[in-house]
Write a protein that holds these residues in place. Structure first.
Motif, short mmCIF file in Angstrom:
data_model
loop_
_atom_site.label_atom_id
_atom_site.label_comp_id
_atom_site.label_asym_id
_atom_site.label_seq_id
_atom_site.Cartn_x
_atom_site.Cartn_y
_atom_site.Cartn_z
N ASN A 63 -5.60 32.11 6.24
CA ASN A 63 -6.35 32.02 7.66
C ASN A 63 -5.04 32.36 8.18
N GLU A 64 -5.41 31.86 9.45
CA GLU A 64 -4.58 32.11 10.71
C GLU A 64 -4.20 30.98 11.27
N ASN A 65 -5.50 30.11 10.51
CA ASN A 65 -4.79 28.72 11.51
C ASN A 65 -3.92 28.18 9.89
N ILE A 66 -4.42 28.29 9.57
CA ILE A 66 -3.78 27.80 8.21
C ILE A 66 -2.22 28.26 8.14
N LEU A 67 -1.92 29.87 8.47
CA LEU A 67 -0.81 30.09 8.11
C LEU A 67 -0.41 29.52 9.31
N ASN A 68 -0.23 29.58 10.49
CA ASN A 68 0.16 28.79 12.29
C ASN A 68 0.82 27.91 11.32
N GLU A 69 -0.03 27.27 10.81
CA GLU A 69 0.50 25.09 11.17
C GLU A 69 1.65 25.45 10.35
N ALA A 70 1.49 25.80 8.98
CA ALA A 70 2.45 26.07 7.83
C ALA A 70 3.50 26.96 8.31
N LEU A 71 3.34 27.45 9.11
CA LEU A 71 4.68 28.68 8.55
C LEU A 71 5.05 28.29 10.92
N SER A 72 4.60 27.17 11.26
CA SER A 72 5.59 26.52 12.67
C SER A 72 7.06 26.46 12.32
N ASP A 73 7.32 26.44 13.84
CA ASP A 73 8.52 27.17 13.82
C ASP A 73 9.16 25.02 13.34
N LYS A 74 8.75 24.10 13.75
CA LYS A 74 9.64 22.79 13.33
C LYS A 74 8.86 22.29 11.72
N ARG A 75 8.25 22.84 11.39
CA ARG A 75 7.97 22.81 10.01
C ARG A 75 9.15 23.42 8.99
N GLN B 253 16.55 22.06 7.33
CA GLN B 253 17.33 20.88 7.55
C GLN B 253 17.51 20.34 5.99
N LEU B 254 16.94 20.54 4.90
CA LEU B 254 16.69 19.89 3.93
C LEU B 254 17.42 19.98 2.76
N LEU B 255 17.56 21.24 3.35
CA LEU B 255 18.45 22.59 2.67
C LEU B 255 19.76 22.38 2.98
N THR B 256 20.14 22.14 4.18
CA THR B 256 21.64 22.43 4.12
C THR B 256 22.27 20.73 4.32
N GLU B 257 21.90 20.03 4.04
CA GLU B 257 21.89 18.49 4.32
C GLU B 257 20.85 17.55 3.13
N SER B 258 22.71 18.12 2.95
CA SER B 258 22.60 17.07 1.21
C SER B 258 22.01 15.83 1.12
N SER B 259 22.45 15.36 2.34
CA SER B 259 22.17 13.24 2.11
C SER B 259 21.27 13.57 2.11
N LEU B 260 20.05 14.21 2.86
CA LEU B 260 18.76 13.76 3.27
C LEU B 260 18.08 14.46 2.28
N ASP B 261 16.33 13.68 2.22
CA ASP B 261 15.65 14.33 1.27
C ASP B 261 13.81 14.35 2.65
N THR B 262 14.00 13.24 4.01
CA THR B 262 12.86 13.67 4.27
C THR B 262 13.50 14.45 5.61
N SER B 263 12.51 15.56 5.99
CA SER B 263 13.02 15.24 7.76
C SER B 263 10.87 15.51 8.47
N GLY B 264 11.39 14.60 8.97
CA GLY B 264 9.65 14.64 9.72
C GLY B 264 8.73 14.11 8.34
N ASN B 265 8.19 14.86 8.60
CA ASN B 265 6.57 14.63 7.39
C ASN B 265 6.98 15.61 5.95
N ILE B 266 8.46 16.00 6.28
CA ILE B 266 8.59 17.10 4.69
C ILE B 266 9.42 16.13 3.94
N LYS B 267 9.36 16.28 2.83
CA LYS B 267 10.42 16.04 1.79
C LYS B 267 10.30 16.38 0.63
N ILE B 268 12.02 16.49 0.82
CA ILE B 268 12.13 18.03 -0.89
C ILE B 268 13.18 16.85 -1.89
#
Length: 330
Positions: free
Chosen positions: A148-160, A166-181
């Motif tokens: 729904n719109e609320n879920i999309l707005n949160e998932a696609l926020s500029d911050k996320r 940032q994690l895709l461009t800086e290979s030395s990192l695996d965590t940014s905020g609450n995001i981890k790859i």
């Protein structure tokens, strides 16, 4: 000769000529390494289609919300399927592979395309665009009942989105905020601590894993209780034989020669092997969508041609060329 039979025969010989040329080149140039790839995940629309199909099947089988953390085995040429899952709301993505295929530029390009697909609420690419993709769906429209719109707005926020980039461009990192790859290669010899996740998936990968007991053990260890796993498994010969199931007519000794020094090929295990490992590791099968290439007109071998190893396989194993399995850990 029927057109369909001629088509598959031509494809078979093209593949054989390609590998013969590679061998000849390597004799003259021992250091030559052909560009390796897996196909599929270098297309954003392909990744979007696979991701959404798994999600729709998950929600059809009782999932209530997008999982917070996931693991994908065998992402291939890009991390596109996992990145699509992150745009759907996943915070932690662990990519397990045996050979490193994905790179930063490819991942970033696919991620940018995926953002647009989500923002435009694009329909799920169906089998008119990707004829061989499974699992199938009854409805390929954008799953607004899930997003729904609320879920999309949160998932696609500029911050996320910025954290993921940032994690895709800086290979030395695996965590940014609450995001981890985290990209784990090779996963079979990983010496660190395995993560705990809420969902495990793979797409046309489990047929390539040599040590299936290890895979199912690891999956059972990392997946939290009561959580889901889904896998599309391709049981065909992957072009190594003219018939889709001709690999089951080859002896173990000859198959070893066919594989040669390749880091992976196919393990030739039929459907029942996977069902048994799921049972041993305390998984409950919720959905099983199987297909037979014979029904689609693909050339097939007779039962009498099966090698000793596969001579007594069940009718279901003999007929199953692919299967989507969705299960839940007890």
């Amino acid at each position: 000769m029927k057109k369909s039979k001629l088509y598959f025969l031509v494809l078979y010989f093209i593949r054989k000529i390609y590998y013969l040329c590679i061998r000849i080149i390597k004799i003259k140039y021992p250091d030559f390494k052909p560009k390796r790839g897996t196909g599929g995940t270098n297309s954003a629309r392909y990744c979007y289609s696979i991701c959404m199909r798994h999600i729709v099947h998950l929600f059809n089988n009782g999932m209530k919300q997008i999982p917070r953390s996931i693991a994908e085995f065998g992402p291939g040429d890009s991390l596109g399927i996992g990145l699509c899952m992150m745009l759907a709301g996943v915070d932690e993505y662990y990519a397990f592979d045996i050979v490193e295929h994905a790179n930063k530029s490819t991942n970033l390009a696919i991620f940018n395309e995926l953002i647009n697909l989500f923002k435009e609420k694009s329909p799920i690419p169906d089998n008119n665009e990707f004829s061989n993709i499974k699992p199938l769906l009854d409805d390929y429209s954008f799953p607004s009942h899930i997003f729904n719109e609320n879920i999309l707005n949160e998932a696609l926020s500029d911050k996320r989105i910025n954290n993921i980039k940032q994690l895709l461009t800086e290979s030395s990192l695996d965590t940014s905020g609450n995001i981890k790859i985290k990209y784990i290669v090779p996963w079979e010899n990983y010496s660190g601590n395995y993560p705990n996740v809420d969902f495990v998936l793979s797409q046309a990968v489990l047929e390539h894993i040599d040590n299936l007991p290890q895979f199912y053990f690891v999956m059972a260890q990392i997946l939290n209780s009561g959580c889901f796993t889904s896998h599309e498994i391709d049981f065909k010969s992957h072009g190594e034989t003219y018939e889709w199931n001709g690999h089951w007519a080859i002896s173990n000794k000859k198959w070893k020669k066919i594989r040669g020094a390749r880091p992976y090929l196919i393990n030739r295990e039929p459907l029942s092997t996977h069902l048994e490992f799921l049972k041993r590791n305390k998984f409950i099968i919720l959905e099983k969508e199987c297909h037979s290439a014979t029904q689609y007109g693909r050339p097939t071998i007779k039962r009498s041609k099966l090698s000793d190893r596969f001579l007594n396989m069940s009718d279901e194993d003999y007929d199953t060329s692919s299967c989507f399995i969705l299960a839940k850990k007890e």
